[in-house]
Design a protein around this motif. Structure first.
Motif, mmCIF file in Angstrom:
data_model
loop_
_atom_site.group_PDB
_atom_site.id
_atom_site.type_symbol
_atom_site.label_atom_id
_atom_site.label_comp_id
_atom_site.label_asym_id
_atom_site.label_seq_id
_atom_site.Cartn_x
_atom_site.Cartn_y
_atom_site.Cartn_z
ATOM 1 N N ALA A 11 74.529 1.647 90.029
ATOM 2 C CA ALA A 11 74.524 1.890 88.343
ATOM 3 C C ALA A 11 76.266 2.645 88.678
ATOM 4 C CB ALA A 11 73.964 3.213 87.847
ATOM 5 N N ILE A 12 76.530 1.480 87.046
ATOM 6 C CA ILE A 12 78.261 1.087 87.212
ATOM 7 C C ILE A 12 78.446 2.282 85.108
ATOM 8 C CG2 ILE A 12 80.083 -0.001 86.715
ATOM 9 C CD1 ILE A 12 78.523 -1.966 88.954
ATOM 10 N N THR A 13 79.092 2.663 84.642
ATOM 11 C CA THR A 13 79.023 3.276 83.493
ATOM 12 C C THR A 13 80.176 2.519 83.204
ATOM 13 O OG1 THR A 13 80.714 5.709 83.849
ATOM 14 C CG2 THR A 13 78.051 5.300 83.993
ATOM 15 N N GLY A 14 80.041 2.457 81.865
ATOM 16 C CA GLY A 14 81.419 1.877 81.400
ATOM 17 C C GLY A 14 81.726 0.471 81.192
ATOM 18 N N ALA A 15 80.254 -0.294 81.950
ATOM 19 C CA ALA A 15 80.980 -2.083 82.573
ATOM 20 C C ALA A 15 80.767 -3.027 81.499
ATOM 21 C CB ALA A 15 80.038 -1.558 83.918
ATOM 22 N N GLY A 16 80.403 -3.157 80.657
ATOM 23 C CA GLY A 16 81.099 -3.369 79.270
ATOM 24 C C GLY A 16 81.668 -5.110 79.030
ATOM 25 N N SER A 17 82.630 -3.757 79.491
ATOM 26 C CA SER A 17 83.862 -5.038 79.603
ATOM 27 C C SER A 17 85.688 -3.934 80.600
ATOM 28 C CB SER A 17 84.597 -4.300 78.093
ATOM 29 O OG SER A 17 84.707 -2.869 77.850
ATOM 30 N N GLY A 18 86.246 -4.926 80.772
ATOM 31 C CA GLY A 18 87.310 -3.861 82.000
ATOM 32 C C GLY A 18 87.124 -3.687 82.958
ATOM 33 N N ILE A 19 87.364 -2.544 83.533
ATOM 34 C CA ILE A 19 87.294 -2.409 85.004
ATOM 35 C C ILE A 19 86.271 -2.679 85.556
ATOM 36 C CG2 ILE A 19 87.597 -0.871 86.856
ATOM 37 C CD1 ILE A 19 90.225 0.449 84.878
ATOM 38 N N GLY A 20 84.988 -1.700 84.962
ATOM 39 C CA GLY A 20 83.778 -1.933 85.036
ATOM 40 C C GLY A 20 83.068 -2.925 84.882
ATOM 41 N N LEU A 21 82.992 -4.251 83.466
ATOM 42 C CA LEU A 21 82.796 -5.560 83.678
ATOM 43 C C LEU A 21 83.231 -5.677 85.245
ATOM 44 C CD1 LEU A 21 81.311 -7.234 83.185
ATOM 45 C CD2 LEU A 21 83.164 -8.187 81.256
ATOM 46 N N ALA A 22 84.471 -5.613 85.394
ATOM 47 C CA ALA A 22 85.098 -6.671 86.353
ATOM 48 C C ALA A 22 84.488 -6.111 87.848
ATOM 49 C CB ALA A 22 86.127 -6.308 87.220
ATOM 50 N N ALA A 183 96.694 2.753 88.077
ATOM 51 C CA ALA A 183 97.528 3.019 87.381
ATOM 52 C C ALA A 183 97.412 2.349 86.180
ATOM 53 C CB ALA A 183 99.506 3.054 88.040
ATOM 54 N N ARG A 184 98.444 1.534 85.644
ATOM 55 C CA ARG A 184 98.164 1.512 84.661
ATOM 56 C C ARG A 184 97.479 -0.660 85.220
ATOM 57 N NH1 ARG A 184 103.200 2.908 82.130
ATOM 58 N NH2 ARG A 184 102.812 4.383 80.432
ATOM 59 N N VAL A 185 96.206 -0.856 83.745
ATOM 60 C CA VAL A 185 95.818 -1.597 84.808
ATOM 61 C C VAL A 185 95.559 -2.468 83.173
ATOM 62 C CG1 VAL A 185 93.364 -2.655 85.714
ATOM 63 C CG2 VAL A 185 93.815 -1.039 86.461
ATOM 64 N N HIS A 186 95.597 -4.403 83.377
ATOM 65 C CA HIS A 186 95.931 -4.882 81.988
ATOM 66 C C HIS A 186 93.900 -5.118 81.693
ATOM 67 C CE1 HIS A 186 96.929 -9.333 80.318
ATOM 68 N NE2 HIS A 186 96.528 -7.291 78.910
ATOM 69 N N THR A 187 93.285 -4.281 80.673
ATOM 70 C CA THR A 187 92.641 -3.892 80.320
ATOM 71 C C THR A 187 92.249 -4.391 78.649
ATOM 72 O OG1 THR A 187 92.187 -2.022 79.626
ATOM 73 C CG2 THR A 187 91.699 -2.586 81.887
ATOM 74 N N VAL A 190 94.382 -2.072 76.569
ATOM 75 C CA VAL A 190 96.146 -2.265 76.476
ATOM 76 C C VAL A 190 96.071 -2.969 75.352
ATOM 77 C CG1 VAL A 190 98.194 -2.830 78.499
ATOM 78 C CG2 VAL A 190 96.290 -1.815 79.102
ATOM 79 N N ASP A 191 95.119 -3.806 75.495
ATOM 80 C CA ASP A 191 96.009 -5.426 74.600
ATOM 81 C C ASP A 191 95.705 -4.599 73.119
ATOM 82 O OD1 ASP A 191 96.575 -6.801 76.304
ATOM 83 O OD2 ASP A 191 95.073 -8.014 76.584
ATOM 84 N N GLY A 192 94.166 -3.971 72.979
ATOM 85 C CA GLY A 192 93.784 -3.025 71.541
ATOM 86 C C GLY A 192 95.052 -1.974 71.167
ATOM 87 N N PHE A 193 95.560 -1.113 72.562
ATOM 88 C CA PHE A 193 96.314 -0.359 72.180
ATOM 89 C C PHE A 193 98.283 -0.701 71.334
ATOM 90 C CE2 PHE A 193 100.077 2.570 73.673
ATOM 91 C CZ PHE A 193 100.112 3.812 73.072
ATOM 92 N N LEU A 194 98.717 -1.825 72.271
ATOM 93 C CA LEU A 194 99.417 -2.592 71.724
ATOM 94 C C LEU A 194 99.323 -2.950 70.110
ATOM 95 C CD1 LEU A 194 100.386 -4.699 75.226
ATOM 96 C CD2 LEU A 194 101.623 -2.043 74.614
#
Length: 255
Positions: A11-22, A183-187, A190-194
């Motif tokens: 079971a993986i939480t927050g797995a719809g995108s980013g690190i969790g999806l990977a 540390a910082r991960v390109h998810t 990050v793109d939305g924040f920028l």
């Protein structure tokens, strides 16, 4: 096969995108039956379907990790569990002065209470199953002072110490518990924040953030997923109660 997760249920939480999806994708590639938990139903379903299209086993659940009753229902539906990855979390920018009470509570509810809720619901299932592996997503902010991350650092510090407490409490139940501190991960975050904070300067600001890692770039989500795979595999059976920075040298070399 090294690092096989065949016959494992994760079971993986927050797995719809980013690190969790990977993590979900890598675990499925290694044979795990993955259960994707995410607040966003559409992204959770798409993540599960993308894994299914590749021949993997995946199910999706729309849920709020800060809601204990909801999480108990989800985990009871999942049933016997081998692996839990507590990845869901939110970011926040601010100091002790500039952080509002509402924002502080929101970060604590998701990043701290959310982890507790999943531990509370999943550990009994692991005990019934003869043991298991828990991996929490902490951050270098848990151990290093980072400007304007007061609430976030506080929450990730709690995740680190929850990891240690859980590892200690469940040694005899054959449950291992570790955490990863990126540390910082390109998810997409990050793109939305920028895009939101630096319109027209996204590329310039991305490069500036990337260069804060001594290695000269941000991590890719799959690189975090590979570390997660090792820690949740049988090959890491002698490892518990540990924090693993994955930070391009940020923790030790940034001086």
């Amino acid at each position: 096969m090294l690092f096989s997760l065949h016959n494992k249920k994760a079971a993986i939480t927050g797995a719809g995108s980013g690190i969790g999806l990977a993590i979900a994708q890598v675990f499925a590639q290694q044979g795990a039956e993955v259960h994707i938990l995410d607040l966003n139903e559409a992204t959770a379903q798409e993540a599960a379907q993308s894994i299914q299209r590749q021949g993997g086993k995946a199910s999706a659940y729309a849920c709020d990790v800060s809601n204990q009753a909801q999480m108990k229902v989800v985990f009871q539906h999942i049933g016997p569990l081998d692996i839990l990855v507590n990845n869901a979390g939110i970011a926040h920018i601010g100091t002790a002065e500039s952080t509002s009470e509402a924002d502080f509570d929101r970060v604590m509810n998701i990043n701290v209470k959310g982890v507790y809720n999943c531990l509370h619901a999943a550990i009994p299932l692991m005990k019934e199953n003869g043991g298991g592996v828990i991996l929490n997503m902490a951050s270098i902010a848990a151990t290093i002072g980072i400007p304007d991350r007061f609430a976030y650092s506080t929450a990730k510090g709690a995740v680190l110490t929850m990891t240690l407490a859980t590892a200690k409490d469940y040694l005899k139940q054959n449950i291992r518990c570790n955490c990863i501190s990126p540390a910082r991960v390109h998810t997409p975050f990050v793109d939305g924040f920028l895009a939101k904070n630096y319109p027209g300067q996204e590329a310039e600001m991305y490069e500036k953030l990337a260069q804060t890692q001594p290695i000269g770039r941000m991590a890719e989500p799959v690189e975090v997923a590979y570390l997660a795979l090792f820690l949740c595999s049988d090959e890491a059976g002698f490892i518990t109660g540990c924090d693993y920075p994955i930070d391009g040298g940020f923790t030790r070399l940034n001086n």
